[in-house]
Each structure stands twice: as C-alpha cells, then as structure tokens.
Motif scaffolding. Structure first.
Motif, PDB file in Angstrom:
ATOM      1  N   ALA A  75       2.085 -30.207  17.955  1.00 14.81           N
ATOM      2  CA  ALA A  75       0.757 -29.627  17.752  1.00 14.81           C
ATOM      3  C   ALA A  75       0.409 -29.514  16.269  1.00 14.81           C
ATOM      4  CB  ALA A  75       0.673 -28.258  18.428  1.00 14.81           C
ATOM      5  N   ALA A  76       1.427 -29.263  15.448  1.00 14.33           N
ATOM      6  CA  ALA A  76       1.200 -29.153  13.998  1.00 14.33           C
ATOM      7  C   ALA A  76       1.111 -30.521  13.329  1.00 14.33           C
ATOM      8  CB  ALA A  76       2.326 -28.335  13.362  1.00 14.33           C
ATOM      9  N   GLY A  77       1.432 -31.584  14.073  1.00 12.80           N
ATOM     10  CA  GLY A  77       1.364 -32.933  13.523  1.00 12.80           C
ATOM     11  C   GLY A  77       2.500 -33.288  12.584  1.00 12.80           C
ATOM     12  N   VAL A  78       3.643 -32.585  12.688  1.00 14.70           N
ATOM     13  CA  VAL A  78       4.753 -32.858  11.769  1.00 14.70           C
ATOM     14  C   VAL A  78       5.914 -33.608  12.418  1.00 14.70           C
ATOM     15  CG1 VAL A  78       4.198 -30.919  10.245  1.00 14.70           C
ATOM     16  CG2 VAL A  78       5.856 -30.591  12.102  1.00 14.70           C
ATOM     17  N   LEU A  79       5.974 -33.677  13.748  1.00 18.13           N
ATOM     18  CA  LEU A  79       7.103 -34.340  14.403  1.00 18.13           C
ATOM     19  C   LEU A  79       6.944 -35.856  14.376  1.00 18.13           C
ATOM     20  CD1 LEU A  79       9.772 -33.964  15.962  1.00 18.13           C
ATOM     21  CD2 LEU A  79       8.429 -34.063  18.063  1.00 18.13           C
ATOM     22  N   VAL A  80       7.939 -36.544  13.824  1.00 17.15           N
ATOM     23  CA  VAL A  80       7.978 -38.007  13.839  1.00 17.15           C
ATOM     24  C   VAL A  80       8.832 -38.449  15.019  1.00 17.15           C
ATOM     25  CG1 VAL A  80       8.678 -40.084  12.581  1.00 17.15           C
ATOM     26  CG2 VAL A  80       7.619 -38.173  11.350  1.00 17.15           C
ATOM     27  N   THR A  81      10.025 -37.864  15.165  1.00  9.94           N
ATOM     28  CA  THR A  81      10.914 -38.156  16.286  1.00  9.94           C
ATOM     29  C   THR A  81      11.961 -37.062  16.386  1.00  9.94           C
ATOM     30  OG1 THR A  81      12.235 -39.890  17.366  1.00  9.94           O
ATOM     31  CG2 THR A  81      12.586 -39.573  15.015  1.00  9.94           C
ATOM     32  N   ALA A  82      12.579 -36.962  17.559  1.00 10.62           N
ATOM     33  CA  ALA A  82      13.663 -36.003  17.779  1.00 10.62           C
ATOM     34  C   ALA A  82      14.548 -36.551  18.884  1.00 10.62           C
ATOM     35  CB  ALA A  82      13.109 -34.638  18.179  1.00 10.62           C
ATOM     36  N   GLU A  83      15.848 -36.444  18.702  1.00  9.91           N
ATOM     37  CA  GLU A  83      16.788 -36.939  19.700  1.00  9.91           C
ATOM     38  C   GLU A  83      18.027 -36.058  19.733  1.00  9.91           C
ATOM     39  OE1 GLU A  83      16.095 -39.374  21.753  1.00  9.91           O
ATOM     40  OE2 GLU A  83      14.327 -40.134  20.711  1.00  9.91           O
ATOM     41  N   GLY A  84      18.583 -35.901  20.915  1.00  8.03           N
ATOM     42  CA  GLY A  84      19.892 -35.291  21.072  1.00  8.03           C
ATOM     43  C   GLY A  84      20.914 -36.401  21.201  1.00  8.03           C
ATOM     44  N   LEU A  85      22.174 -36.082  21.014  1.00  9.36           N
ATOM     45  CA  LEU A  85      23.223 -37.089  21.079  1.00  9.36           C
ATOM     46  C   LEU A  85      24.214 -36.773  22.194  1.00  9.36           C
ATOM     47  CD1 LEU A  85      23.934 -37.465  17.263  1.00  9.36           C
ATOM     48  CD2 LEU A  85      22.516 -38.925  18.706  1.00  9.36           C
ATOM     49  N   ALA A  86      24.842 -37.816  22.722  1.00  4.81           N
ATOM     50  CA  ALA A  86      25.895 -37.658  23.717  1.00  4.81           C
ATOM     51  C   ALA A  86      27.095 -36.960  23.057  1.00  4.81           C
ATOM     52  CB  ALA A  86      26.304 -39.029  24.268  1.00  4.81           C
ATOM     53  N   LEU A 121      30.147 -31.076  14.223  1.00  8.69           N
ATOM     54  CA  LEU A 121      29.710 -32.238  14.974  1.00  8.69           C
ATOM     55  C   LEU A 121      28.195 -32.378  14.901  1.00  8.69           C
ATOM     56  CD1 LEU A 121      31.977 -31.558  18.051  1.00  8.69           C
ATOM     57  CD2 LEU A 121      32.344 -33.285  16.279  1.00  8.69           C
ATOM     58  N   PHE A 122      27.737 -33.574  14.646  1.00  5.29           N
ATOM     59  CA  PHE A 122      26.318 -33.913  14.558  1.00  5.29           C
ATOM     60  C   PHE A 122      25.838 -34.109  15.995  1.00  5.29           C
ATOM     61  CE2 PHE A 122      23.479 -37.631  12.868  1.00  5.29           C
ATOM     62  CZ  PHE A 122      22.338 -36.902  13.119  1.00  5.29           C
ATOM     63  N   ASN A 123      24.961 -33.223  16.488  1.00  2.00           N
ATOM     64  CA  ASN A 123      24.574 -33.242  17.899  1.00  2.00           C
ATOM     65  C   ASN A 123      23.143 -33.664  18.180  1.00  2.00           C
ATOM     66  OD1 ASN A 123      27.069 -32.522  18.873  1.00  2.00           O
ATOM     67  ND2 ASN A 123      26.695 -30.367  18.556  1.00  2.00           N
ATOM     68  N   GLY A 124      22.341 -33.772  17.156  1.00  2.00           N
ATOM     69  CA  GLY A 124      20.965 -34.177  17.367  1.00  2.00           C
ATOM     70  C   GLY A 124      20.192 -34.078  16.070  1.00  2.00           C
ATOM     71  N   PHE A 125      18.942 -34.524  16.111  1.00  2.00           N
ATOM     72  CA  PHE A 125      18.144 -34.505  14.884  1.00  2.00           C
ATOM     73  C   PHE A 125      16.658 -34.480  15.199  1.00  2.00           C
ATOM     74  CE2 PHE A 125      18.559 -38.923  16.015  1.00  2.00           C
ATOM     75  CZ  PHE A 125      17.301 -39.447  15.787  1.00  2.00           C
ATOM     76  N   TRP A 126      15.903 -34.045  14.219  1.00  2.00           N
ATOM     77  CA  TRP A 126      14.449 -34.137  14.201  1.00  2.00           C
ATOM     78  C   TRP A 126      14.075 -34.823  12.895  1.00  2.00           C
ATOM     79  CZ3 TRP A 126      16.937 -29.636  15.625  1.00  2.00           C
ATOM     80  CH2 TRP A 126      16.578 -29.045  16.821  1.00  2.00           C
TER      81      TRP A 126
END
Length: 136
Positions: free
Chosen positions: A36-47, A75-80
């Motif tokens: 809604a704020a127009g700031v999200l480019v992508t986001a993913e969680g990881l296995a 541990l790297f579990n996800g990102f935005w």
C-alpha cells in the motif's frame, strides 16, 4: 534489502508452539502495508537450511556441502526488497516487521546498475537486459 536471520533453526518442540496461520496472517498484513505504501519490490521466504547446499570456492572445483551447517550461528530465512527514499525510511519499515526474539533483520542497500562503470561491456549488457525486461 531486509534479510531475515534466525539465531538457529527451531526444534520440532519449539515449532509446535507456533501457529503457521497466525504467522501468515501477521506477515501478510505487514506485506500489505508495504504494498500500500508502494515500497515493496519483492519478498520471499526460504526452505529450511537442511534442504540447502553450500559451495565453498576455496578450491577449484568448489566444494559442495549439504545442509544443515553445523557452525552456522545465524540462518538466512527470508528477505524483502524495498524501494525507499532514505535509509531512515527503510529502518522505519524494518522496525515494523512482525518478528520476535531470536530473529534479526539485516538491512543492506542494493546498488543500482547506474552506480557501476557503464563503459564495461558486461554492465552495458546487463543494463540492456534490464531495459528489455522493464527492470530499469
């Protein structure tokens, strides 16, 4: 880029105390605010890390090791990936992530292709590819 890291993988007993539906609800609401704020480019969680591999380039060919990784402390579990006007704005959004104890967010800037030497043929090709795919 907001990189979500846990200090360690949770045990099955610890995971039993979590409601996956509640986590999805909280993350979904957070992501909707970012959209809604127009700031999200992508986001993913990881296995889980146990499904991952590590390639160590200390020699040729690289050494491939199956996860989980005994010496890993976080541990790297996800990102935005967010597009914000300032570092302060990125920190404000990161501060609102619905995360709890034992979880950290690392905030890193992703340089744009314009910051690299345009006279380099590989940079020119990547720039052309980004333009052709609407990423520039």
């Amino acid at each position: 880029m907001l990189i979500m890291r846990e200090e360690r993988e949770l045990t099955p007993e610890e995971l039993a105390g979590f409601s996956f539906d509640e986590i999805l609800e909280q993350m979904g609401a957070y992501n909707e605010k970012l959209i809604a704020a127009g700031v999200l480019v992508t986001a993913e969680g990881l296995a889980p890390a146990a499904e991952g591999l590590v390639l160590d380039f200390a020699q040729t060919p690289p050494i491939v090791t199956d996860g989980p990784y005994g010496e890993t402390k976080e541990l790297f579990n996800g990102f935005w990936i967010l597009k914000t006007a300032s570092r302060e704005e990125a920190v404000e959004w990161a501060s609102q992530a619905p995360l709890g104890p034992g979880v950290k967010l690392e905030l890193r800037r992703v340089p744009s292709i314009a910051e690299f030497d345009i006279d380099n043929e590989h940079i020119q090709r990547e720039r052309a590819w980004r333009e052709s795919t609407g990423q520039l």
